[in-house]
Enzyme design. Structure first.
Site, PDB file in Angstrom:
ATOM      1  N   HIS A  20      10.576 -56.078 -19.615  1.00  0.00           N
ATOM      2  CA  HIS A  20       9.096 -55.013 -18.848  1.00  0.00           C
ATOM      3  C   HIS A  20       8.605 -55.121 -18.284  1.00  0.00           C
ATOM      4  O   HIS A  20       7.952 -56.085 -17.688  1.00  0.00           O
ATOM      5  CB  HIS A  20       7.905 -55.408 -19.986  1.00  0.00           C
ATOM      6  CG  HIS A  20       6.757 -54.193 -20.703  1.00  0.00           C
ATOM      7  ND1 HIS A  20       6.123 -54.715 -21.665  1.00  0.00           N
ATOM      8  CD2 HIS A  20       6.544 -53.555 -19.535  1.00  0.00           C
ATOM      9  CE1 HIS A  20       5.615 -53.494 -21.349  1.00  0.00           C
ATOM     10  NE2 HIS A  20       5.945 -52.917 -19.936  1.00  0.00           N
ATOM     11  N   GLU A 203      -1.244 -51.078 -26.591  1.00  0.00           N
ATOM     12  CA  GLU A 203      -2.048 -51.862 -25.236  1.00  0.00           C
ATOM     13  C   GLU A 203      -3.291 -52.123 -24.958  1.00  0.00           C
ATOM     14  O   GLU A 203      -4.150 -52.982 -25.377  1.00  0.00           O
ATOM     15  CB  GLU A 203      -1.183 -51.917 -23.356  1.00  0.00           C
ATOM     16  CG  GLU A 203      -1.125 -51.973 -22.550  1.00  0.00           C
ATOM     17  CD  GLU A 203      -1.231 -51.608 -21.800  1.00  0.00           C
ATOM     18  OE1 GLU A 203      -0.570 -50.577 -21.161  1.00  0.00           O
ATOM     19  OE2 GLU A 203      -1.246 -52.381 -19.903  1.00  0.00           O
ATOM     20  N   ASP A 281       5.371 -56.867 -16.489  1.00  0.00           N
ATOM     21  CA  ASP A 281       4.862 -55.677 -16.205  1.00  0.00           C
ATOM     22  C   ASP A 281       4.714 -55.230 -14.801  1.00  0.00           C
ATOM     23  O   ASP A 281       5.934 -54.108 -14.477  1.00  0.00           O
ATOM     24  CB  ASP A 281       3.501 -55.866 -16.611  1.00  0.00           C
ATOM     25  CG  ASP A 281       3.407 -54.529 -17.300  1.00  0.00           C
ATOM     26  OD1 ASP A 281       3.656 -53.082 -17.643  1.00  0.00           O
ATOM     27  OD2 ASP A 281       1.988 -54.085 -17.925  1.00  0.00           O
ATOM     28  N   ASP A 282       3.509 -55.505 -13.720  1.00  0.00           N
ATOM     29  CA  ASP A 282       3.867 -54.761 -12.683  1.00  0.00           C
ATOM     30  C   ASP A 282       3.458 -56.179 -11.756  1.00  0.00           C
ATOM     31  O   ASP A 282       2.692 -56.476 -11.069  1.00  0.00           O
ATOM     32  CB  ASP A 282       2.187 -53.521 -12.338  1.00  0.00           C
ATOM     33  CG  ASP A 282       2.822 -52.516 -13.517  1.00  0.00           C
ATOM     34  OD1 ASP A 282       3.899 -51.621 -13.579  1.00  0.00           O
ATOM     35  OD2 ASP A 282       2.065 -52.614 -15.028  1.00  0.00           O
TER      36      ASP A 282
END
Ligand code: ADE
Ligand code: ZN
Length: 348
Positions: A20, A203, A281-282
């Site tokens: 992810h 989320e 994620d980011d």
């Protein structure tokens, strides 16, 4: 809670898979500014420092606004190549051996960047990473859920000439008000095409979106899914059906899903037998790559060495790797966790 030094060492060094990560979320402020200058794109921030200061998110949307602004500097194949190679180098440093990487073509095609520029730039970097670093990877094409299903269909169609460059499709962007059923037909089409299916769900959205992503979209993994904890029957189902939740601790903290990681549901989900995995994620926006996420989780929660072994195994187990490669990586993980600690680490 302080993390035992020997365990910290183990979780940093264990072979792991990243399932992810949004490639656009790996764009560091320095690279954003370098590309903005080179491509003559005007940014609403005066400096790298001013941009970093704007990374004080209140929720998912407040992040997405800045994330899309950051991605606006990407114009050429070289830009996508450089961004991807920078990510690979950080992942390799964290002992990530395999990554299944999200990309958001609509973020770029909407600005007039042809889809082949996006796909060629990213996949050329990944091909080089395979030989240069023995880094295994695949791509997952994500649809932006704030756009229409028609737009998603057009994107899938435009990507089909490059069908061999990606293994699956995903669903990301603003979750609230954009439920899984909005994309039922395009997911059915992707399924017919033999693509793997994943979706962000639970989320910020409710546990019901996790159930709907499974029942309506027929996804194989859920990205985040942390709000599944609100529905005990769903937790039982996830455990029984071995559905992976790709959890991103620092993301959840920064976007105020769990402002205090000590409250995070991942430990409870793991205890309930759910196939939890840990990812970044980011990472350029949330303060850290894979190892920072693992460390944050282990610092905040009562996770043990047995959990570390399990989380590393889960990351390969939940991957879309062919069975033979999965088995080989799992053997490597088991060997790593069964070997005695090196003397320096065990006495630290
Ligand atoms: N796109 C990039 N990061 C995301 C996240 N955490 N949730 C939804 N969409 C995203
Ligand atoms: Zn995500």
């Amino acid at each position: 809670m302080t993390l035992d030094a020997a365990l910290a060492d183990r979780i940093r060094q264990t072979p792991k898979a990243e399932l992810h990560v949004h490639i656009e979320g790996t764009l560091e402020p320095e690279l954003i500014f370098r590309l903005a200058q080179h491509n003559k794109v005007k940014l609403p921030y005066a400096s790298v420092e001013a941009l970093r200061e704007a990374y004080a998110f209140t929720d998912l949307q407040s992040f997405l606004d800045i994330y899309y602004a950051g991605a606006s500097v990407l114009l050429t194949e070289d830009d996508f190549f450089d961004m991807t190679m920078a990510y690979v180098q950080r992942a390799v440093a964290d002992n990530v051996r395999h990554a299944e990487i999200f990309f958001d073509p609509q973020t770029h095609t909407e600005r007039g960047v042809p889809i082949h520029v996006v796909i060629d730039g990213i996949s050329d970097a990944l091909a080089q990473a395979r030989t240069q670093y023995d880094f295994s990877s695949s791509l997952i094409l994500c649809f932006l859920r704030h756009l229409s299903e028609e737009d998603a269909f057009a994107t899938l169609e435009a990507a089909l000439p490059y069908r061999d460059r990606f293994v699956g499709i995903g669903l990301d962007s603003s979750e609230q008000g954009n439920p899984p059923e909005k994309f039922a037909r395009v997911f059915a089409r992707a399924r017919e095409l033999g693509l793997h299916l994943v979706a962000h769900a639970g989320e910020e959205g409710p546990a019901q979106y996790v159930t709907d992503a499974l029942d309506i979209l027929k996804v194989e993994r859920i990205d985040h899914g942390v709000r599944a904890i609100d529905d005990p029957a769903l937790v039982e189902r996830l455990a029984r059906e071995r559905v992976a939740l790709t959890v991103c601790p620092l993301s959840n903290q920064k976007l105020k899903v769990y402002p205090d990681l000590r409250d995070h549901s991942l430990h409870r989900l793991l205890e309930a037998g759910v196939l939890v995995t840990l990812h970044s994620d980011d990472p350029a926006y949330f303060g850290g790559y894979m190892n920072a996420n693992w460390e944050a989780a282990f610092e905040a929660l009562p996770l043990t060495a047995a959990d570390g072994h399990k989380l590393a195994r889960n990351s390969f187990e939940a991957s879309f790797l062919p069975a033979s490669q999965k088995t080989a990586f799992l053997a490597e993980v088991d060997h790593f966790w069964q070997s005695p600690l090196p003397a320096a680490a065990s006495t630290a």
